[in-house]
Scaffold this motif. Sequence first.
Motif, PDB file in Angstrom:
ATOM      1  N   PHE A 119       0.852  -1.193   0.000  1.00 40.70           N
ATOM      2  CA  PHE A 119       0.000   0.000   0.000  1.00 40.70           C
ATOM      3  C   PHE A 119       0.886   1.241   0.000  1.00 40.70           C
ATOM      4  O   PHE A 119       1.910   1.276   0.702  1.00 40.70           O
ATOM      5  N   ASP A 123      -2.328   5.596   1.507  1.00 41.03           N
ATOM      6  CA  ASP A 123      -3.517   4.804   1.169  1.00 41.03           C
ATOM      7  C   ASP A 123      -3.684   3.572   2.071  1.00 41.03           C
ATOM      8  O   ASP A 123      -4.162   2.525   1.629  1.00 41.03           O
ATOM      9  N   PRO A 125      -5.318   1.030   4.447  1.00 37.88           N
ATOM     10  CA  PRO A 125      -6.748   0.697   4.599  1.00 37.88           C
ATOM     11  C   PRO A 125      -7.172   0.535   6.069  1.00 37.88           C
ATOM     12  O   PRO A 125      -7.542  -0.552   6.516  1.00 37.88           O
ATOM     13  N   GLN A 128     -10.045  -1.635   7.339  1.00 39.43           N
ATOM     14  CA  GLN A 128      -9.914  -3.093   7.276  1.00 39.43           C
ATOM     15  C   GLN A 128      -8.945  -3.617   8.349  1.00 39.43           C
ATOM     16  O   GLN A 128      -8.665  -4.808   8.370  1.00 39.43           O
TER      17      GLN A 128
END
Length: 172
Positions: A119, A123, A125, A128
Amino acid sequence: MESSNADSPIDWGSWRAHTHATLMFIIKDGEILLIEKKRGLGAGKINGPGGKIDPGETPMQCAIRETQEELLITALRPKKVGELHFAMSDVPDILCHVYVARDFEGVPTETEEAKPQWFRLHDIPYRQMWSDDIHWLPLLLRDRSFLGRFTFKGEEVDWFQIEKDVFFPSGR
């Protein structure tokens, strides 16, 4: 120091972890190598490779071993950057040693335990990931050390406190 507004529900001075574990984060060329955990605690979440420390093993040895087992790579020159103390509501309490490495040998490969994913640093996540990660991972990304204390209700952070710029002797 950053913290949630309420007083801690835990006496951290007498708190002792049942489980000792590690996390390893590989950062290279503006990206971070994370895994989609395929089994065990946190299955389905995005995290760094890591796991429980074996008897006789140092935290750093564990972080390197777990990265080798989960991704078939060897982290080079890892540095301890954090400790996370987790008082959990539904699993035994955990002390997690956090490491970062800027290089590695091998090719990140999917295993029975983990699927590697790169990643961009902007960015990540977080939705998650475990709900505590958004509080301390940005410090790791800015090369700042930390000591985090978290209480959980299920999988959600109920209370937290983070000390920044903590000194960890090498090899710890």
